[in-house]
Design a protein around this motif. Structure first.
Motif, PDB file in Angstrom:
ATOM      1  N   GLN A   8     -31.980 -32.396 -17.129  1.00 48.71           N
ATOM      2  CA  GLN A   8     -30.745 -31.843 -16.571  1.00 48.71           C
ATOM      3  C   GLN A   8     -30.872 -31.514 -15.081  1.00 48.71           C
ATOM      4  N   SER A   9     -32.054 -31.113 -14.625  1.00 46.87           N
ATOM      5  CA  SER A   9     -32.198 -30.770 -13.201  1.00 46.87           C
ATOM      6  C   SER A   9     -31.933 -31.979 -12.302  1.00 46.87           C
ATOM      7  N   GLN A  10     -32.202 -33.190 -12.802  1.00 44.67           N
ATOM      8  CA  GLN A  10     -31.889 -34.388 -12.018  1.00 44.67           C
ATOM      9  C   GLN A  10     -30.375 -34.578 -11.917  1.00 44.67           C
ATOM     10  N   VAL A  11     -29.666 -34.298 -12.993  1.00 44.63           N
ATOM     11  CA  VAL A  11     -28.206 -34.371 -12.988  1.00 44.63           C
ATOM     12  C   VAL A  11     -27.648 -33.306 -12.047  1.00 44.63           C
ATOM     13  N   ASP A  12     -28.190 -32.096 -12.131  1.00 49.11           N
ATOM     14  CA  ASP A  12     -27.719 -30.984 -11.293  1.00 49.11           C
ATOM     15  C   ASP A  12     -27.887 -31.294  -9.805  1.00 49.11           C
ATOM     16  N   ARG A  13     -29.049 -31.855  -9.444  1.00 47.63           N
ATOM     17  CA  ARG A  13     -29.285 -32.185  -8.041  1.00 47.63           C
ATOM     18  C   ARG A  13     -28.291 -33.240  -7.555  1.00 47.63           C
ATOM     19  N   LEU A  14     -28.027 -34.216  -8.401  1.00 47.25           N
ATOM     20  CA  LEU A  14     -27.074 -35.261  -8.041  1.00 47.25           C
ATOM     21  C   LEU A  14     -25.668 -34.686  -7.873  1.00 47.25           C
ATOM     22  N   GLU A  15     -25.289 -33.785  -8.750  1.00 41.14           N
ATOM     23  CA  GLU A  15     -23.978 -33.133  -8.625  1.00 41.14           C
ATOM     24  C   GLU A  15     -23.887 -32.334  -7.328  1.00 41.14           C
ATOM     25  N   ALA A  16     -24.952 -31.656  -6.946  1.00 39.09           N
ATOM     26  CA  ALA A  16     -24.955 -30.898  -5.690  1.00 39.09           C
ATOM     27  C   ALA A  16     -24.799 -31.835  -4.491  1.00 39.09           C
ATOM     28  N   ASP A  17     -25.461 -32.993  -4.541  1.00 41.48           N
ATOM     29  CA  ASP A  17     -25.313 -33.976  -3.459  1.00 41.48           C
ATOM     30  C   ASP A  17     -23.890 -34.512  -3.397  1.00 41.48           C
ATOM     31  N   ILE A  18     -23.290 -34.793  -4.556  1.00 34.91           N
ATOM     32  CA  ILE A  18     -21.902 -35.260  -4.595  1.00 34.91           C
ATOM     33  C   ILE A  18     -20.987 -34.213  -3.983  1.00 34.91           C
ATOM     34  N   ASP A  19     -21.155 -32.962  -4.392  1.00 31.37           N
ATOM     35  CA  ASP A  19     -20.302 -31.881  -3.880  1.00 31.37           C
ATOM     36  C   ASP A  19     -20.448 -31.721  -2.375  1.00 31.37           C
TER      37      ASP A  19
END
Length: 193
Positions: free
Chosen positions: A95-106
């Motif tokens: 999940q931390s990989q998904v979270d980091r990607l979401e932060a980059d998108i935002d």
């Protein structure tokens, strides 16, 4: 660590390949097609990065992380989760990989003007390359969804979320490199009737 001394082994000459679990499957198997398409998306990202290293180093760094994560995703898909205890811990998307990607998108999306139409692939070469990578990652996602529908074939929720976010990231990144959307080519419905 992976050690590759010999590139050809001749073991795949019969149309099969070895999974991380040491099981052999046809190269046309849906699991193999899934991680092969993830690899194809990774190669498309590499082509996009050629245009970004000097002009958009922050986005280039994000893409480099994604490329590494896509190898993790390929390893995840190449080692089916059978529920059996293995003599090693297989690499899985977390999940931390998904979270980091979401932060980059935002972070990238915060600089973009809202869209009033769909975006056609184009603008700067980097943006067009990112759109190509986006479409290939969507194909990988479709294959993973299909794989998941087969009884006994497990694809984790984290892996599904990750590949879904990759295509979202690539869309937002394409707009960011198109001067934050100013150079986006917008769809005009029915324009050529």
């Amino acid at each position: 660590m992976v050690k590759l001394n010999k590139i050809y082994t001749r073991t795949g000459d019969d149309g099969t390949t070895g999974l991380g679990s040491r099981e052999r499957r046809l190269k046309s198997d849906l699991r193999v097609a899934s991680y092969g398409t993830v690899d194809e998306a990774n190669a498309c990202i590499g082509m996009a990065r050629i245009h970004l290293a000097e002009t958009a180093p922050a986005i280039d760094a994000m893409l480099m992380r994604i490329q590494n994560d896509l190898f993790d995703l390929g390893a995840d898909l190449a080692t089916p989760d059978t529920g059996e205890v293995l003599d090693y811990e297989p690499l899985r998307i977390v999940q931390s990989q998904v979270d980091r990607l979401e932060a980059d998108i935002d972070a990238l999306n915060a600089e973009l003007a809202p869209l009033r139409s769909f975006v056609l692939p184009g603008g700067k070469p980097a943006a067009a390359a990112l759109h190509l990578a986006r479409t290939v990652s969507r194909r990988a996602e479709r294959l993973m969804v299909e794989l998941r529908t087969i009884e006994g074939e497990i694809v984790s929720d984290e892996a599904m979320r990750y590949i879904n976010r990759v295509s979202d990231f690539l869309f937002v990144a394409s707009r960011a490199v198109n001067d934050n959307g100013a150079l986006d080519v917008l769809w005009v419905p029915g324009q050529n009737r």
